[in-house]
Design an enzyme around this catalytic site. Structure first.
Site: not given
Ligand code: PGA
Length: 267
Positions: A10-12, A100, A177, A183, A220
């Site tokens: 997931n590159w966001k 998300h 998640e 993160g 993470s």
């Protein structure tokens, strides 16, 4: 039958079109030529979907799939700035990430909106990667399962009753998640995570009896911890944010994760 492990990048909101193309070429070059069954999915931002889709079609990596990071619940109309499932499907997306935690918490998406998005995605032929997860406050209050159960039951209701139907759930993915792990460098314990995944699977199979989705872990994930997550029986894959931004690091995660899953199955 054991499920094919899946690794989602997931590159966001990262990477321009040229950066995305460079990444894909590096990814293709570094692709591991082994026989372990795996699926790798890239989720670039909307602007890079068309180019990555084109590169994927001509690449030798048949097991790689394309995902969008978000979608609107209507199929067309006066919704400035939004993108529909039909548009994503035509662009070559197989999956779409829905719910998300950044969508839920930064953009105020409710369980009901997520339910509508799932219905719309299914109708257009996209497979949802549904994200669920508790905040730190909810976890500390002992409400983790209650929160996950609510998120799951609202999200799945529309698919059951809606026009599109759920399809076979074994094509779907659910990503657990925990919000506090995204993160931050912090993660839940792998065995505790596997137990949550087991509950997610049995919740889904008790209610819907339409095949079992793969349950991914996200938050993470790194080269350091991937093996310990993937060796768990109920962890079918991972959704990787920060550590997927370099092709080398994502490839390493795939390699270590696939080996760990394979070793745990032949034991
Ligand atoms: P992270 O993000 O790997 O950077 O924690 C995961 C996600 O948000 O999907």
């Amino acid at each position: 039958m054991s499920k094919t492990p899946c690794f989602v990048a997931n590159w966001k909101m990262n990477k321009t079109i040229s950066e995305a193309e460079r990444y894909f070429r590096d990814f293709e070059k570094g692709w591991l030529r082994h026989n372990l069954p795996i699926e790798a999915v890239l989720a670039p931002p909307f602007t890079a979907l068309a180019s990555v889709s084109r590169l994927m079609k001509h690449a030798s990596l048949e097991i790689t799939g394309l995902s969008a990071q978000n979608v609107h619940f209507e199929s067309s109309g006066a919704f400035t700035g939004e993108i529909s499932s039909e548009m994503l499907f035509e662009m070559g997306c197989r999956y779409v990430i829905i719910g998300h935690s950044e969508r839920r918490h930064l953009f105020g998406e409710s369980d009901e909106v997520i339910q509508q998005k799932i219905g719309a995605a299914r109708k257009a032929g996209l497979l949802p990667i549904l994200c669920i997860g508790e905040t730190l406050k909810e976890r500390r209050a002992g409400k983790t399962w209650a929160v996950l159960e609510r998120q799951l039951s609202v999200a799945l209701e529309n698919g059951r009753l809606g026009d599109g139907g759920m399809g076979n759930l074994s094509d779907w993915m659910i990503a657990y998640e925990p919000v506090w792990a995204i993160g931050t460098g912090e993660t839940p314990l792998p065995d505790e995570t596997s137990e949550i995944h087991r509950k997610v699977q049995s919740f889904v199979s008790d209610r819907l009896q339409k095949g079992l989705p793969r349950v991914l872990y996200g938050g993470s994930v790194s080269e350091k911890n991937i093996a310990s997550f993937m060796k768990q029986a109920f962890i079918d894959g991972v959704l990787v944010g920060g550590a997927s931004l370099s092709a080398d690091s994502f490839l390493k995660i795939i390699e270590l994760g696939a080996m760990s899953k394979h070793a745990s199955r032949v034991k």
